[in-house]
Design an enzyme around this catalytic site. Structure first.
Site, PDB file in Angstrom:
ATOM      1  CD1 TRP A 160      -0.335  -1.630   3.058  1.00 34.99           C
ATOM      2  CD2 TRP A 160       0.536   0.410   3.362  1.00 34.99           C
ATOM      3  NE1 TRP A 160       0.409  -1.655   4.215  1.00 34.99           N
ATOM      4  CE2 TRP A 160       0.958  -0.419   4.426  1.00 34.99           C
ATOM      5  CE3 TRP A 160       0.969   1.737   3.348  1.00 34.99           C
ATOM      6  CZ2 TRP A 160       1.774   0.019   5.460  1.00 34.99           C
ATOM      7  CZ3 TRP A 160       1.783   2.176   4.373  1.00 34.99           C
ATOM      8  CH2 TRP A 160       2.178   1.339   5.407  1.00 34.99           C
ATOM      9  CG  ASN A 161       5.105   1.322   0.718  1.00 37.65           C
ATOM     10  OD1 ASN A 161       4.749   0.423  -0.019  1.00 37.65           O
ATOM     11  ND2 ASN A 161       6.359   1.577   0.972  1.00 37.65           N
ATOM     12  CE  LYS A 184      -3.461  -9.007  -3.099  1.00 34.87           C
ATOM     13  NZ  LYS A 184      -4.017  -7.797  -2.435  1.00 34.87           N
ATOM     14  N   GLY A 237       6.485  -6.493  -0.593  1.00 37.95           N
ATOM     15  CA  GLY A 237       5.731  -6.504   0.662  1.00 37.95           C
ATOM     16  C   GLY A 237       6.624  -6.931   1.801  1.00 37.95           C
ATOM     17  N   GLY A 238       6.008  -7.394   2.860  1.00 42.62           N
ATOM     18  CA  GLY A 238       6.761  -7.758   4.062  1.00 42.62           C
ATOM     19  C   GLY A 238       7.436  -9.127   3.940  1.00 42.62           C
ATOM     20  CD  GLU A 259      12.835  -4.928  -4.735  1.00 42.34           C
ATOM     21  OE1 GLU A 259      13.257  -4.631  -3.588  1.00 42.34           O
ATOM     22  OE2 GLU A 259      13.376  -4.545  -5.776  1.00 42.34           O
ATOM     23  CG  LEU A 260      10.884  -9.752   0.762  1.00 46.36           C
ATOM     24  CD1 LEU A 260      11.291 -11.052   1.410  1.00 46.36           C
ATOM     25  CD2 LEU A 260       9.419  -9.797   0.345  1.00 46.36           C
ATOM     26  CB  CYS A 293      11.026  -0.981   1.481  1.00 47.49           C
ATOM     27  SG  CYS A 293      11.450  -0.114  -0.025  1.00 47.49           S
ATOM     28  CD  GLU A 392       9.807  -3.192   7.037  1.00 52.20           C
ATOM     29  OE1 GLU A 392       9.054  -4.175   6.914  1.00 52.20           O
ATOM     30  OE2 GLU A 392      10.274  -2.566   6.064  1.00 52.20           O
TER      31      GLU A 392
HETATM   32  P1  NAD Z   1       2.227  -7.186   3.097  1.00 52.91           P
HETATM   33  O1  NAD Z   1       3.291  -8.201   2.974  1.00 52.91           O
HETATM   34  O2  NAD Z   1       1.280  -7.272   4.243  1.00 52.91           O
HETATM   35  O3  NAD Z   1       1.298  -7.179   1.791  1.00 52.91           O
HETATM   36  C1  NAD Z   1       1.834  -6.951   0.519  1.00 52.91           C
HETATM   37  C2  NAD Z   1       0.889  -7.521  -0.525  1.00 52.91           C
HETATM   38  O4  NAD Z   1       0.867  -8.943  -0.399  1.00 52.91           O
HETATM   39  C3  NAD Z   1      -0.571  -7.062  -0.366  1.00 52.91           C
HETATM   40  O5  NAD Z   1      -1.119  -6.831  -1.641  1.00 52.91           O
HETATM   41  C4  NAD Z   1      -1.216  -8.260   0.299  1.00 52.91           C
HETATM   42  O6  NAD Z   1      -2.600  -8.351   0.062  1.00 52.91           O
HETATM   43  C5  NAD Z   1      -0.470  -9.399  -0.360  1.00 52.91           C
HETATM   44  N1  NAD Z   1      -0.509 -10.679   0.358  1.00 52.91           N
HETATM   45  C6  NAD Z   1      -0.579 -10.883   1.691  1.00 52.91           C
HETATM   46  N2  NAD Z   1      -0.593 -12.213   1.954  1.00 52.91           N
HETATM   47  C7  NAD Z   1      -0.521 -12.856   0.763  1.00 52.91           C
HETATM   48  C8  NAD Z   1      -0.499 -14.227   0.367  1.00 52.91           C
HETATM   49  N3  NAD Z   1      -0.553 -15.216   1.265  1.00 52.91           N
HETATM   50  N4  NAD Z   1      -0.422 -14.527  -0.941  1.00 52.91           N
HETATM   51  C9  NAD Z   1      -0.368 -13.548  -1.862  1.00 52.91           C
HETATM   52  N5  NAD Z   1      -0.399 -12.221  -1.560  1.00 52.91           N
HETATM   53  C10 NAD Z   1      -0.463 -11.884  -0.256  1.00 52.91           C
HETATM   54  O7  NAD Z   1       2.950  -5.771   3.070  1.00 52.91           O
HETATM   55  P2  NAD Z   1       2.316  -4.338   3.281  1.00 52.91           P
HETATM   56  O8  NAD Z   1       2.001  -4.155   4.726  1.00 52.91           O
HETATM   57  O9  NAD Z   1       1.245  -4.105   2.281  1.00 52.91           O
HETATM   58  O10 NAD Z   1       3.568  -3.399   2.878  1.00 52.91           O
HETATM   59  C11 NAD Z   1       4.589  -3.103   3.753  1.00 52.91           C
HETATM   60  C12 NAD Z   1       5.789  -4.001   3.525  1.00 52.91           C
HETATM   61  O11 NAD Z   1       6.232  -3.888   2.173  1.00 52.91           O
HETATM   62  C13 NAD Z   1       6.969  -3.601   4.373  1.00 52.91           C
HETATM   63  O12 NAD Z   1       7.586  -4.748   4.904  1.00 52.91           O
HETATM   64  C14 NAD Z   1       7.897  -2.903   3.386  1.00 52.91           C
HETATM   65  O13 NAD Z   1       9.247  -2.884   3.751  1.00 52.91           O
HETATM   66  C15 NAD Z   1       7.650  -3.697   2.147  1.00 52.91           C
HETATM   67  N6  NAD Z   1       8.071  -2.944   0.963  1.00 52.91           N
HETATM   68  C16 NAD Z   1       9.213  -3.327   0.327  1.00 52.91           C
HETATM   69  C17 NAD Z   1       9.686  -2.575  -0.755  1.00 52.91           C
HETATM   70  C18 NAD Z   1      10.964  -2.942  -1.470  1.00 52.91           C
HETATM   71  O14 NAD Z   1      11.207  -2.415  -2.541  1.00 52.91           O
HETATM   72  N7  NAD Z   1      11.790  -3.810  -0.926  1.00 52.91           N
HETATM   73  C19 NAD Z   1       8.953  -1.462  -1.186  1.00 52.91           C
HETATM   74  C20 NAD Z   1       7.795  -1.112  -0.502  1.00 52.91           C
HETATM   75  C21 NAD Z   1       7.355  -1.871   0.567  1.00 52.91           C
END
Ligand code: NAD
Length: 502
Positions: A160-161, A184, A237-238, A259-260, A293, A392
């Site tokens: 979402w960020n 998605k 994501g995370g 990309e976590l 991130c 984090e």
């Molecule tokens: P999140 O991991 O909760 O969710 C990310 C995405 O994954 C969402 O669209 C979510 O619906 C989906 N998702 C969740 N569970 C899933 C599953 N089992 N199967 C498939 N998809 C699934 O992360 P968030 O809270 O939305 O974002 C914050 C995180 O993203 C932080 O950890 C941040 O560091 C990371 N991030 C990383 C970068 C990078 O470039 N490394 C950039 C931006 C954000």
């Protein structure tokens, strides 16, 4: 009239986007909130498994259609230039949708939306410059060369960020290379991505090249990741979600870019220009409310300047203007999710219990009423063993960690399960060179911080993930190499011996 403005979407439910058409979902809908007020503003559906399947099949259909498969690379690039122009014309509308969904500053989201258009132009120019190689193998009368082909159907899963920026890190190189995509978006911020989809159709991309299914991670995200017709996953994501996705992807041996998150060190050496360094640390953790991130959430400071740096940072934190994200002079807006506000609270209490010293902030910004605002927060006397230094937080919380010499500094900087970004403030170039070599992180910023470029590869080490976005490295991610061998000797060879030698 477009549906995709903050006013038009008020109280409405988002559609899905499949085969260049907006379609209502049969799935249950759930609310999307405005973090600046805490109030519900629109809703989005949890797409059904059947709808996810339709979207993936639409992308597969594009990959096998003459309209996309046989389109010349130059024409592909031209479509991307057209889309980039449409994005440039709609920067304000797209940015406001993102702000309504995730509460980040309008000026930041505006800069990022301009960057989306710019990076799309960068990759548009690459579309007709993707080449294989001719390999001078040790075999006379044989020609050996490689073709770089699109991978196929890409499933992008976005947080979402920064929805558009992070979507586009996959979209632009993937589409330049001739792939098709299903995205998605986050269940907290899908509006701008559907507005983007409308522009994709307007630019003239063939049906199925880009599709959007909204909904939760464990429902829609999981169905998409496990779909057997998906050829590659691009996940941002995370780290916990990253692990689940890697395990799901393994069922079909689907490759993935992950990309976590990060717990990046931003280090101030004794010889640094303190004005620049302190500003760099402020920008690393308090810009975007720490919801980035690459947040420099661990500030390592040399013993000899620790007190002065702490004092300066506390003074700077006190000056940060908290306010509505759409106001031009706001520097810190709300956090995107109420659960993030609660998470910050838990880390603050945990840090106090662990013996860290609260130097600034530590609570909600009560003056902002029901909005999801927290104060810029600084802890001193943090050690690398504390939770606040290990995990984090994704909020405006900085931990100050002392170090004694360069060996101690590099050991503490690398003592983390993450390896996304790192920053070093010094005027000693030899020290900077040694640091650059020894830091275990995918990105190193020296006398700057949070300065990515679409032209330079970005991605993490260790628990920060694998795979690269940006630069030509991203084209490599979204192409696969086929090796072709042609024997023009006219000879017949012994069929029972592999032709490993000439
Ligand atoms: P999140 O991991 O909760 O969710 C990310 C995405 O994954 C969402 O669209 C979510 O619906 C989906 N998702 C969740 N569970 C899933 C599953 N089992 N199967 C498939 N998809 C699934 O992360 P968030 O809270 O939305 O974002 C914050 C995180 O993203 C932080 O950890 C941040 O560091 C990371 N991030 C990383 C970068 C990078 O470039 N490394 C950039 C931006 C954000």
């Amino acid at each position: 009239m477009t549906l995709f403005t903050t006013d038009a979407l008020e109280g409405r439910c988002l559609p899905l986007f499949i085969n260049n058409e907006f379609v209502p979902s049969q799935g249950q809908s759930f609310p999307s909130y405005d973090p600046a007020t805490g109030a519900e503003w629109s809703s989005m559906p949890d797409a059904t498994a059947d709808e996810v399947d339709r979207a993936v099949r639409a992308a597969r259909g594009a990959m096998t259609s003459a309209a996309w498969r046989d389109m010349s690379q130059t024409d592909r690039g031209s479509l991307m230039y057209r889309l980039a122009d449409l994005i440039s014309q709609n920067v304000d509308r797209l940015s406001r949708l993102e702000v309504r969904d995730n509460g980040k500053l309008l000026k930041e989201m505006t800069a990022l939306t301009h960057a989306v258009a710019a990076s799309m132009r960068y990759f548009a120019g690459m579309a007709d410059k993707i080449e294989g190689t001719t390999i001078p193998v040790n075999k006379p009368d044989m020609l050996n060369f490689t073709l770089r082909e699109p991978v196929g159907v890409i499933a992008a899963i976005v947080p979402w960020n920064s929805p558009l920026l992070l979507l586009n890190r996959a979209f632009s190189p993937a589409i330049a290379a001739g792939n098709a995509m299903v995205v998605k978006p986050s269940e907290h911020s899908a509006a701008s991505i559907l507005a983007f989809a409308e522009l994709v159709a307007e630019a003239g991309f063939p049906p199925g090249v880009f599709n959007v299914v909204t909904g939760g991670g464990q429902t829609v995200g999981d169905a998409l990741v496990r779909h057997p017709e998906v050829d590659k996953i691009d996940f941002t994501g995370g780290p916990e979600t990253g692990r689940v996705i890697a395990a799901s992807a393994a069922q079909n041996l689907t490759p993935a870019i992950l990309e976590l998150g990060g717990k990046s060190p931003n280090i101030i050496c004794a010889d640094a220009d303190l004005d620049r360094a302190v500003t760099g640390v402020v920008s690393g953790i308090f810009a975007a409310g720490g919801q980035t991130c690459v947040a420099g959430s661990r500030c390592l400071v040399h013993d000899s300047i620790y007190d002065e740096v702490a004092e300066r940072l506390v003074a700077r934190a006190a000056e940060i203007r908290i306010g509505a994200p759409t106001e031009a002079d706001t520097q810190l807006g709300p956090l995107a999710l109420w659960s993030q506000v609660e998470k910050v609270g838990r880390f603050v209490e945990g840090a106090k219990t662990a013996g860290a010293k609260l130097l600034a902030g530590g609570g909600r910004a009560e003056q902002m009423g029901a909005g999801w605002y927290v104060q810029p927060t600084i802890f001193g006397d943090v050690t690398n063993e504390m939770d606040i230094a290990r995990n984090e937080i994704f909020g405006p919380v900085l931990g100050l960690i002392r170090y004694s010499d360069d060996e101690d500094m590099i050991a503490k900087a690398n003592d983390t399960r993450y390896g996304l970004a790192s920053g070093l403030w010094t005027n000693d170039m030899e020290r900077a060179m040694r640091f650059m070599r020894r830091i275990n992180a995918g990105m190193v910023w020296i006398n700057t911080y949070r300065s990515p470029s679409v032209m330079a590869p970005s991605g993490g080490y260790k628990d920060s993930g694998y795979g690269k976005h940006n630069g030509f490295a991203a084209i490599n991610e979204f192409t696969r190499i086929k090796t072709v061998v042609i024997d023009y000797s006219g000879k017949t060879h012994d069929p029972f011996v592999m032709r490993v030698q000439s």
